[in-house]
Write a protein that holds these residues in place. Structure first.
Motif, PDB file in Angstrom:
ATOM      1  N   ALA A 279      -0.536  11.459   7.190  1.00 30.04           N
ATOM      2  CA  ALA A 279      -1.055  10.355   6.368  1.00 30.04           C
ATOM      3  C   ALA A 279      -0.700   9.018   7.006  1.00 30.04           C
ATOM      4  N   ARG A 280       0.503   8.885   7.546  1.00 30.77           N
ATOM      5  CA  ARG A 280       0.893   7.622   8.203  1.00 30.77           C
ATOM      6  C   ARG A 280       0.003   7.336   9.399  1.00 30.77           C
ATOM      7  N   THR A 281      -0.228   8.380  10.189  1.00 33.65           N
ATOM      8  CA  THR A 281      -1.030   8.196  11.393  1.00 33.65           C
ATOM      9  C   THR A 281      -2.464   7.790  11.041  1.00 33.65           C
TER      10      THR A 281
ATOM     11  N   VAL B 165      -0.044   3.583   6.945  1.00 32.59           N
ATOM     12  CA  VAL B 165       0.794   3.180   5.810  1.00 32.59           C
ATOM     13  C   VAL B 165       2.124   3.912   5.921  1.00 32.59           C
ATOM     14  N   GLY B 166       3.216   3.171   5.848  1.00 39.97           N
ATOM     15  CA  GLY B 166       4.532   3.803   6.009  1.00 39.97           C
ATOM     16  C   GLY B 166       4.956   4.616   4.811  1.00 39.97           C
TER      17      GLY B 166
ATOM     18  N   ASP C 117       0.118  -0.187  10.391  1.00 37.07           N
ATOM     19  CA  ASP C 117       1.148  -1.073   9.873  1.00 37.07           C
ATOM     20  C   ASP C 117       0.694  -1.794   8.600  1.00 37.07           C
ATOM     21  N   GLY C 118      -0.017  -1.065   7.749  1.00 37.06           N
ATOM     22  CA  GLY C 118      -0.429  -1.632   6.464  1.00 37.06           C
ATOM     23  C   GLY C 118      -1.545  -2.652   6.548  1.00 37.06           C
ATOM     24  N   ALA C 119      -2.286  -2.662   7.664  1.00 40.88           N
ATOM     25  CA  ALA C 119      -3.334  -3.670   7.824  1.00 40.88           C
ATOM     26  C   ALA C 119      -4.551  -3.062   8.497  1.00 40.88           C
TER      27      ALA C 119
ATOM     28  N   PRO D  47       0.839  -1.202   0.000  1.00 45.16           N
ATOM     29  CA  PRO D  47       0.000   0.000   0.000  1.00 45.16           C
ATOM     30  C   PRO D  47       0.874   1.253   0.000  1.00 45.16           C
ATOM     31  N   GLN D  48       0.437   2.233  -0.745  1.00 49.00           N
ATOM     32  CA  GLN D  48       1.184   3.478  -0.822  1.00 49.00           C
ATOM     33  C   GLN D  48       0.196   4.633  -0.833  1.00 49.00           C
ATOM     34  N   VAL D  49       0.543   5.687  -0.093  1.00 46.50           N
ATOM     35  CA  VAL D  49      -0.315   6.873  -0.050  1.00 46.50           C
ATOM     36  C   VAL D  49       0.346   7.977  -0.853  1.00 46.50           C
ATOM     37  N   THR D  50      -0.461   8.694  -1.612  1.00 44.55           N
ATOM     38  CA  THR D  50       0.042   9.854  -2.335  1.00 44.55           C
ATOM     39  C   THR D  50      -0.759  11.066  -1.882  1.00 44.55           C
ATOM     40  N   VAL D  51      -0.054  12.112  -1.470  1.00 45.60           N
ATOM     41  CA  VAL D  51      -0.711  13.326  -0.991  1.00 45.60           C
ATOM     42  C   VAL D  51      -0.414  14.452  -1.966  1.00 45.60           C
ATOM     43  N   HIS D  52      -1.460  15.095  -2.411  1.00 44.22           N
ATOM     44  CA  HIS D  52      -1.293  16.209  -3.353  1.00 44.22           C
ATOM     45  C   HIS D  52      -1.992  17.432  -2.778  1.00 44.22           C
TER      46      HIS D  52
END
Ligand code: FES
Ligand code: FES
Lengths: 172, 800
Positions: B537-539, B543-544, B609-611, B514-519
């Motif tokens: 975003a991580r919190t 997602v790391g 943690d991605g879950a 999983p990956q987060v993209t912030v724009h």
């Protein structure tokens, strides 16, 4: 004129250099090495600090012709070719010494030169050595931290001939 | 096309196996840090295009003059010149401005300040452009200048903007007054009888410059659709776009801006500088055009901090309770309005400081003069007031025979206190506690220059003395002083402004993870917003790996990177959008897994943690499983609660959304023979509500304190009575070096603001306020002098 010089160990040449151009302009605009910054072009801020034959210079104050045949070191030459950061670079990132980062390349070279001369500098040595480099963002505390941190990770060099150059004066 | 791109997307991994470490409350490294230490980060002055031309601006040498004629014919003959533009070539709107459209893109028939842009040149080498500009002939007829309140408001004064039609015009006493804001509460006349001790003072604040290091610069590239792409260092992409489109005669969607690397801002990039000029040249020449100011031009190319004259009267009872305060603050806005009206509102509404005062009569006035235009700078109207009200508090303490910290604590506002505007402080306001913290710190050792060498003999370390290695003293005539100050600053845009920010967040599986993209369109100017967005975003999403896309106008406005508002506003937008993305993930999960796993019906599912985790911590599924090929992509706006304009007559109103507070203790050594000052230590205590990134918080407090130190003892743009700048260079405008800057210990309080995301409180500006008066108080204590202006210069200090 045609200019030949070595930058970060690689030979470079530039044609049609106008005699009024600075080393900074040549590096940034002719050789495509914009890592050295231009903030005052007057020798006051240290953003353009590079090393010329080992010495710290403000590249904005060096006429291009003076750099003929010289060995120049810029921030682009600090990390290993494989991308491994130099200890000082890593310390600047870790210590939060980088905000906008415009002052960073010049500070890194000035700090590198200090640690070569004085591997275990006192705070007063660090302040003196970096006093030619303005930073408008950080308030310098984290920059001091970064240099201290890098110093702890730098192996002791052979005893320098000139220590800080700032021996405290003995009171009569 | 050989365009050197602006900073690429910044990706940061928290570290393999570390799950969602690097969240809110931690200090992960900046995602742009490595690029910045290797020299790869492309600042706006580093941009390059193989076909580019260089733009140059011809500026007025006069502070006030009529333009009779402009002759560009000679400039056009210079080989290498591609085009020369004057006001006659403007395709559409001729004026622009942040609040009023009173500023010409290029001077028409009159210049109102020295350095006003008159004509533009594009050429194939920067030197060619500069030389061609020198050949433009401008026929000026100098006019009398107005340079202070008396000259600007005299009945016969030349009116700088005779056609003004802004909403303040009909309410001001003279057309050269931009805005007046009174703040009146209680009954000062009656209160005068109650006061047992009264102190009065007049104060002056010089013109400070933001002096960011990265010069104004950018690259404008004409586009095939007839529009333009501008890569630029700015504080607010969308407000630039809003001002540019009418000037270029283009619809906003054809004026696309992308943030290039920004080398500091501090308010000076809120107004347009080279943006319109580079775009006009690029569209005319049909070639990319780069413009870079040198330092000299930079001093003319941006607005400065308003210089101010302040007059105060404080009345108190014998036991040190403030009864009333009257004050008048005159801010010199220079030739154009810029953000002067808002600066006036701040100065008036924050004019008595963080104190409980039952009776108040304040007035703040902004002027039009022929001095350099002034606008936003860190602290925005609160800095000037803080210098004066804190000097008054010290004066009052002396008159009462009270300890200055004790006096402040007795009058300190706290949660629930009503401000002079009638607004109640509805969040923690630990003013007395911040003062206690700085006071409780151990003092640095006296006479730090005296040391013993290896052999036990006394030595003098010149570096620790005022004057340093200049060897001006060995300690004779050096005296120490300690001073305190505290300030109050509003966070975010005030007075009814529709303040909002936008964030787009995408969650998808890339290469099995999983990956987060912030724009967002947030301008990262060095403050570290990009780090904070990744932390949020991580919190929120567990997602790391978070990528921050370059800021541009393809996403909604983020508002300005100013007023200490970006972590609150764009941070708030990132959080809200992440929360919506999380809800969507859980909805998807329920849809896909509810049948197999009853755990999915729990109300309190978390992402970590991605879950996806159940309430008890059991892993229900990996995010990669839940998402599969689905990408969740949302864009939302975030607004803070509404504020309202101050009443024009009484200044009453819920004008500010949040307040922040910082206190300082300064310790100085002063050589009273030569008037040299060494700031020995500058301790700060600040309430940040919640330290989203503790390292960045400390960095902001250090940086802000240092700018306050600069205003106290070094920094001033010297403007002559003819309106010309005497020191537009780093040789003569002095900003603090590492030698001028002392150790700066910091105490951070985290008392949550119930109205703000994560309880946070904007950080960047408050430390700039109180550093200045604390240092001056310390110098007063050391010297016994009644110092009433900043910066304090040697001639104000040296005895006899
Ligand atoms: S750019 Fe060379 S010293 Fe400032
Ligand atoms: S980090 Fe911005 S100038 Fe140093």
């Amino acid at each position: 004129m045609r200019l030949e010089l070595t930058v970060n160990g690689r030979p470079h040449s530039a044609d049609d250099v106008w005699e009024g151009e600075s080393l900074l302009y040549v590096l940034r605009e002719r050789l495509g090495l914009p890592g050295s910054k231009n903030a005052c072009e007057q020798g006051e801020c240290g953003s353009c600090t590079v090393r010329m034959d080992g010495d710290l210079v403000c590249a904005c104050l060096v006429a291009a012709g003076q750099a003929e045949g010289a060995e120049i070191r810029t921030v682009e030459g600090m990390a290993d070719p494989d991308g491994q950061l130099a200890p000082l670079q890593a310390a600047f990132v870790e210590a939060g010494a980088v905000q906008c980062g415009f002052c960073t390349p010049g500070l890194l070279l000035a700090a590198e030169e200090l640690l070569e001369r004085v591997p275990r500098p006192a705070d007063a040595d660090i302040r003196e050595a970096l006093s030619g480099n303005l930073c408008r963002c950080t308030g310098y505390e984290n920059i001091l931290d970064a240099v201290r941190l890098a110093a702890t990770r730098t192996p002791d060099a052979p005893a320098p001939t000139r220590t800080s150059g700032l021996t405290p004066e003995r009171r009569p | 096309m050989g365009v050197v791109p602006p900073p690429a997307g910044l990706t940061q991994r928290a570290g393999a196996g570390q799950g969602t470490e690097g969240g809110v409350g931690t200090s992960p490294q900046r995602p742009d840090g490595v690029l910045k230490v290797t020299g790869e980060f492309a600042y706006s002055s580093d941009l390059w295009h193989q076909d580019m031309l260089w733009g140059h601006t011809l500026r007025s040498p006069h502070a006030h003059a009529e333009i009779r004629a402009i002759d560009i014919s000679e400039a056009l003959t210079v080989p290498g010149v591609h085009c020369v533009l004057t006001h006659a070539d403007l395709p559409a709107a001729t004026h622009y401005g942040l609040e009023f459209q009173d500023q010409p893109v290029l001077a028409v028939d009159r210049v109102r300040y020295q350095g006003e842009p008159v004509a533009l040149v594009a050429a194939d080498h920067p030197e060619t452009a500069r030389r061609a500009a020198e050949r433009i002939r401008v026929d000026y007829v100098p006019l009398p200048v107005v340079h202070d309140e008396a000259s600007a408001t005299a009945p016969e004064a030349p009116v700088l903007h005779p056609d003004r039609d802004d909403h303040h015009a009909e309410h001001v006493p003279h057309p050269n007054v931009v805005h007046v804001q009174p703040v009146v509460s209680g009954d000062v006349e009656a209160a005068r009888a109650e006061a047992e001790v009264v102190v009065r003072g007049s104060y002056t604040v010089g013109m400070q410059d933001q002096a960011f290091l990265g010069p104004e610069s950018g690259l404008a590239v004409p586009a095939e659709d007839g529009g333009v792409d501008l890569y630029v260092a700015t504080q607010w992409l969308h407000v630039d776009q809003r001002q540019l489109a009418p000037v270029l005669g283009l619809p906003p969607e054809r004026v696309r801006l992308t943030l290039a690397g920004v080398g500091g801002a501090f308010g000076a990039r809120e107004d347009l500088s080279m943006q319109a000029h580079a775009c006009l040249l690029a569209l005319r020449a049909d070639r990319p055009v780069k413009m870079v100011y040198n330092r000299y031009e930079s001093f003319f190319g941006h607005v400065h901090r308003h210089p101010a004259r302040l007059t105060y009267e404080h009345g108190a009872t014998r036991d040190g309770r403030l009864v009333y305060v009257t004050g008048r603050i005159v801010l010199d806005g220079g030739a154009y309005a810029s953000s002067s009206p808002a600066v006036v509102g701040n100065a008036a509404s924050l004019g008595v400081g963080p104190y409980r005062v039952p009776h108040v009569a304040m007035e703040a006035v902004g002027l039009y003069t022929n001095n350099p235009p002034c606008g936003a700078m860190r602290g925005f109207g609160a800095v000037q007031a803080c210098f004066a009200y804190e000097a008054q508090m010290d004066k009052l303490a002396a008159a009462l025979g009270l300890d200055p910290v004790e006096l402040r604590q007795r009058n300190a506002l706290s949660q629930g206190t009503a401000l002079p505007t009638g607004q109640r402080v509805d969040a923690p306001a630990p003013v007395a506690e911040l003062l206690r913290l700085v006071k409780a710190r151990p003092l640095p050792p006296e006479r730090p220059w005296e040391a013993l060498d290896g052999g036990g003999l006394p030595t003098v370390d010149l570096r620790a003395l005022p004057g340093g290695l200049a060897n001006t003293t060995h300690g004779e005539g050096v005296v120490r002083g300690v001073g305190y100050a505290v300030g109050i600053k509003n966070v975010g845009f005030s007075e009814g402004f529709d303040d909002y920010s936008t964030a787009r967040v995408r969650l998808a599986v890339t290469a099995g993870e999983p990956q987060v993209t912030v724009h967002t369109a947030m301008a990262e100017v060095g403050q570290g917003g990009v780090t904070v967005h990744a932390q949020i975003a991580r919190t929120e999403l567990g997602v790391g790996q978070v990528s921050i896309l370059p800021a541009d106008t393809r996403v909604g406005s983020a508002g300005s990177t100013s007023a200490s508002r970006q972590t609150y506003m764009t941070g708030g937008a990132v959080r809200n959008t992440c929360v919506a993305v999380r809800a969507e993930v859980l909805r998807l999960g329920r849809e896909r897994f509810a049948d197999q796993h009853p755990g999915w019906s729990d109300a309190e599912l978390r992402l970590s943690d991605g879950a996806v985790l159940a309430e008890d911590g059991t892993v229900l599924a990996g995010l990669a499983e839940v998402l599969g090929d689905t990408a969740i992509d949302l864009e939302l706006e975030f607004r803070h609660r509404p504020t309202e304009p101050f009443d024009r007559v009484t200044g009453q109103g819920f004008g500010h959304v949040q307040y922040s507070f910082c206190a300082h203790r300064a310790v100085v050594d002063v050589d009273v023979e030569l008037g040299l000052v060494k700031v020995v230590e500058l301790a700060a205590a600040q309430d940040v509500g919640r330290a989203i990134n503790p390292q960045a918080v400390r960095g902001q407090i250090h940086g802000g304190s240092t700018q306050g130190l600069g205003l106290a003892v070094l920094e001033e743009i010297l403007v002559g009575p003819d309106g010309t700048i005497r020191n537009p260079s780093f040789t003569d405008y002095l900003i603090p070096t590492i030698l001028d800057t002392p150790p700066m210990p910091v105490d951070v309080l985290e008392l949550a603001d119930p109205h703000a995301p994560y309880g946070l409180r904007g950080v960047g500006e408050a430390p700039t306020l109180s550093a200045t008066p604390a240092i001056v108080a310390a110098i007063r204590q050391a010297t016994g002098l009644d110092l009433t202006r900043v910066p304090v210069r040697p001639e104000h200090l040296a005895r006899g």
